[in-house]
Design a protein around this motif. Structure first.
Motif, PDB file in Angstrom:
ATOM      1  N   TYR A 192     150.197  33.965  56.853  1.00 55.43           N
ATOM      2  CA  TYR A 192     151.245  33.549  57.762  1.00 55.43           C
ATOM      3  C   TYR A 192     151.923  32.290  57.206  1.00 55.43           C
ATOM      4  O   TYR A 192     151.307  31.237  57.100  1.00 55.43           O
ATOM      5  N   GLN A 193     153.206  32.431  56.837  1.00 57.67           N
ATOM      6  CA  GLN A 193     153.947  31.367  56.170  1.00 57.67           C
ATOM      7  C   GLN A 193     155.132  30.957  57.043  1.00 57.67           C
ATOM      8  O   GLN A 193     155.899  31.814  57.492  1.00 57.67           O
ATOM      9  N   MET A 194     155.262  29.672  57.282  1.00 51.66           N
ATOM     10  CA  MET A 194     156.282  29.194  58.210  1.00 51.66           C
ATOM     11  C   MET A 194     156.990  27.955  57.684  1.00 51.66           C
ATOM     12  O   MET A 194     156.353  27.028  57.184  1.00 51.66           O
ATOM     13  N   LEU A 195     158.304  27.962  57.827  1.00 51.61           N
ATOM     14  CA  LEU A 195     159.153  26.814  57.559  1.00 51.61           C
ATOM     15  C   LEU A 195     159.652  26.283  58.889  1.00 51.61           C
ATOM     16  O   LEU A 195     160.108  27.047  59.748  1.00 51.61           O
ATOM     17  N   ALA A 196     159.562  24.969  59.060  1.00 50.95           N
ATOM     18  CA  ALA A 196     160.174  24.312  60.212  1.00 50.95           C
ATOM     19  C   ALA A 196     160.691  22.956  59.757  1.00 50.95           C
ATOM     20  O   ALA A 196     159.960  22.184  59.147  1.00 50.95           O
ATOM     21  N   ASN A 197     161.956  22.678  60.039  1.00 45.55           N
ATOM     22  CA  ASN A 197     162.577  21.422  59.646  1.00 45.55           C
ATOM     23  C   ASN A 197     163.735  21.150  60.600  1.00 45.55           C
ATOM     24  O   ASN A 197     164.574  22.020  60.815  1.00 45.55           O
ATOM     25  N   TYR A 198     163.774  19.948  61.164  1.00 45.82           N
ATOM     26  CA  TYR A 198     164.803  19.621  62.159  1.00 45.82           C
ATOM     27  C   TYR A 198     165.587  18.365  61.801  1.00 45.82           C
ATOM     28  O   TYR A 198     166.313  17.832  62.621  1.00 45.82           O
ATOM     29  N   GLN A 199     165.470  17.887  60.580  1.00 48.31           N
ATOM     30  CA  GLN A 199     166.054  16.624  60.150  1.00 48.31           C
ATOM     31  C   GLN A 199     167.584  16.626  60.190  1.00 48.31           C
ATOM     32  O   GLN A 199     168.225  17.666  60.383  1.00 48.31           O
TER      33      GLN A 199
ATOM     34  N   LEU B 115     152.523  20.974  64.250  1.00 48.18           N
ATOM     35  CA  LEU B 115     153.244  20.769  63.000  1.00 48.18           C
ATOM     36  C   LEU B 115     154.335  19.733  63.250  1.00 48.18           C
ATOM     37  O   LEU B 115     155.150  19.877  64.164  1.00 48.18           O
ATOM     38  N   LEU B 116     154.345  18.698  62.420  1.00 46.32           N
ATOM     39  CA  LEU B 116     155.271  17.581  62.577  1.00 46.32           C
ATOM     40  C   LEU B 116     156.116  17.464  61.311  1.00 46.32           C
ATOM     41  O   LEU B 116     155.804  16.698  60.408  1.00 46.32           O
ATOM     42  N   PRO B 117     157.194  18.249  61.220  1.00 54.04           N
ATOM     43  CA  PRO B 117     157.965  18.292  59.973  1.00 54.04           C
ATOM     44  C   PRO B 117     158.869  17.078  59.784  1.00 54.04           C
ATOM     45  O   PRO B 117     159.098  16.306  60.717  1.00 54.04           O
ATOM     46  N   ASP B 118     159.366  16.956  58.570  1.00 50.45           N
ATOM     47  CA  ASP B 118     160.292  15.930  58.090  1.00 50.45           C
ATOM     48  C   ASP B 118     160.716  14.879  59.129  1.00 50.45           C
ATOM     49  O   ASP B 118     161.670  15.081  59.877  1.00 50.45           O
ATOM     50  N   THR B 119     160.024  13.761  59.130  1.00 52.12           N
ATOM     51  CA  THR B 119     160.310  12.686  60.088  1.00 52.12           C
ATOM     52  C   THR B 119     161.287  11.656  59.518  1.00 52.12           C
ATOM     53  O   THR B 119     161.484  10.596  60.112  1.00 52.12           O
TER      54      THR B 119
END
Length: 325
Positions: A259-266, A23-27
Motif C-alpha cells: 500500500y503506497q500513498m502520497l499526501a502533500n498539502y504544502q 501521517l504529517l507531510p511536508d510542514t
C-alpha cells in the motif's frame, strides 16, 4: 519509560486488532510562515496520544533550512516526547550547502543539530541508523498489540549504499511488518516517480552523484528494495505538488499487496491555503476485518475532508507480514 508503558497498555487493551498512524507531510510552509498551524497539528496529536500508535512525517520539515525554522519544528515535536513515538524524514528542503540551497549537496547538518542522534537514540522504539550520529536513514521497532512493526525512514533520493543497508535491515526482521517512510516516491498520478515525472531527486545537485552515492527515484526504490521483501507492506511519501495526493496498491514478489500513498498539502499544491491549512492523514488499520481507512483532518480548522481522494477505505486488505512463497 512512558512510551514503554503505553506499549504495554496497548498490548493489554481491547484494541489488539487495531492500529492508528498519523501521517504529517511536508510542514515546510508552516515552519516558514505559519508556525501556529504546526503547533495546532502537534498539540492535537499530543491530546489524542492515547489513540495514536505512531506519527510519521514525510520530510521537508522546513522551507529554507535555516535556524529559525528548525527551532520552530524542534519546539513543536518536543511536545510529543513521552506521549507518542514519531519518525521524521529528510526532504530536499532540509538539506543543502546553505539555507535556501535545496539538495545541491547532501548536507543535513541543521537537521541533525536540532534532532541529534544522542537524544533521539534514547527514545523508546529507536532501532538504529545507517551513518553514525546521523538520523537521515534510521529504523524503529515497535508493537501495536500483537502486531510487530519495523519503520524505515530513508533520505531524499536514497543512495545505492543506503538501499543496500535497508535490504539488510529488512532481511533481519522478517517477522515484522515494514513501513518505508521517505520524502519522494509516489507521483500525483498514482504511479511511482520515474524519469517522466517532475521533482525527481536526479534533478537536484545530489542527482549528479554516481556509484554507491547515486540517487534513486520511486520506481527504482520499488525494484531494488520494496518489491523484494514479503514484509514491506506500506510506503508513505510527500514532496510532489499538482494535486499532492496519490494511492497505489502493487503486488510484490511474494504475491502480497503493498500500500503506497502520497499526501502533500504544502504551498504550491492545487487549492492549498496557508501551506495546507493543517491537513494531516489518519490511517486506521483493522487487522480483524482486514481494512485500511484513511481520513484527512485539520486540527487547525477542526474539520475533515470529505472528497474521495482524501477520505477512503481499502477493504479486503492483507495486513500480516506474510512469508515468501
Amino acid at each position: 519509560m512512558l512510551f514503554s508503558a503505553l506499549l504495554l497498555v496497548s498490548a493489554c487493551s481491547p484494541r489488539l486488532q487495531q492500529a492508528t498512524f498519523v501521517l504529517l507531510p511536508d510542514t515546510q510552509t508552516y515552519a516558514e510562515k505559519f508556525p501556529e498551524i504546526l503547533e495546532a497539528q502537534v498539540n492535537w496529536v499530543a491530546e489524542e496520544a492515547a489513540n495514536i500508535n505512531l506519527v510519521l512525517q514525510q520530510g521537508d520539515l522546513t522551507q529554507n533550512n535555516n535556524d529559525l525554522e528548525w527551532q520552530r519544528v524542534q519546539s513543536a515535536f518536543k511536545r510529543l516526547k513521552g506521549k507518542v513515538p514519531y519518525v521524521l524524514a529528510v526532504g530536499n528542503h532540509d538539506m543543502g550547502s546553505a539555507p535556501g540551497k535545496f539538495a545541491d549537496v547532501r548536507n543535513t547538518e541543521l537537521f541533525n543539530k536540532y534532532f541529534p542522534y544522542q537524544i533521539m537514540a534514547t527514545l523508546p522504539a529507536f532501532g538504529g541508523v545507517y551513518e553514525a550520529n546521523k538520523l537521515d536513514n534510521a529504523y524503529y521497532l515497535l508493537e501495536t498489540g500483537k502486531h510487530k512493526w519495523l519503520v524505515l525512514t530513508l533520505e531524499f533520493g536514497p543512495r545505492e549504499k543506503v538501499i543496500a543497508w535497508a535490504n539488510e535491515v529488512v532481511t533481519k526482521h522478517q517477522d515484522r511488518t515494514v513501513i518505508v517512510n521517505t520524502h519522494a516516491y509516489m507521483y500525483s498520478d498514482s504511479t511511482r516517480q520515474t524519469d517522466k515525472d517532475y521533482w525527481r531527486a536526479q534533478g537536484y545537485g545530489i542527482g549528479k552523484d554516481t556509484g554507491p552515492d547515486a540517487v534513486n527515484d520511486g520506481e527504482q526504490l520499488w525494484k531494488k528494495l520494496v518489491k523484494k521483501h514479503p514484509n514491506i507492506r506500506f510506503v508513505f511519501s510527500g514532496h510532489v505538488l499538482n494535486t499532492g495526493v496519490g494511492t497505489l496498491v502493487s503486488i510484490n514478489d511474494a504475491g502480497l499487496p503493498v500500500y503506497q500513498m502520497l499526501a502533500n498539502y504544502q504551498e504550491g499544491v492545487q487549492g492549498s491555503v496557508k501551506g495546507g491549512n493543517g491537513w494531516l492523514r489518519i490511517l486506521k488499520l483493522d487487522f480483524k476485518n482486514n481494512s485500511i481507512s484513511v481520513q484527512t483532518y485539520s486540527p487547525y480548522l477542526k474539520e475533515y475532508r470529505q472528497d474521495e481522494a482524501h477520505n477512503f477505505k481499502i477493504e479486503h486488505a492483507l495486513l500480516k507480514p506474510g512469508k515468501k512463497k
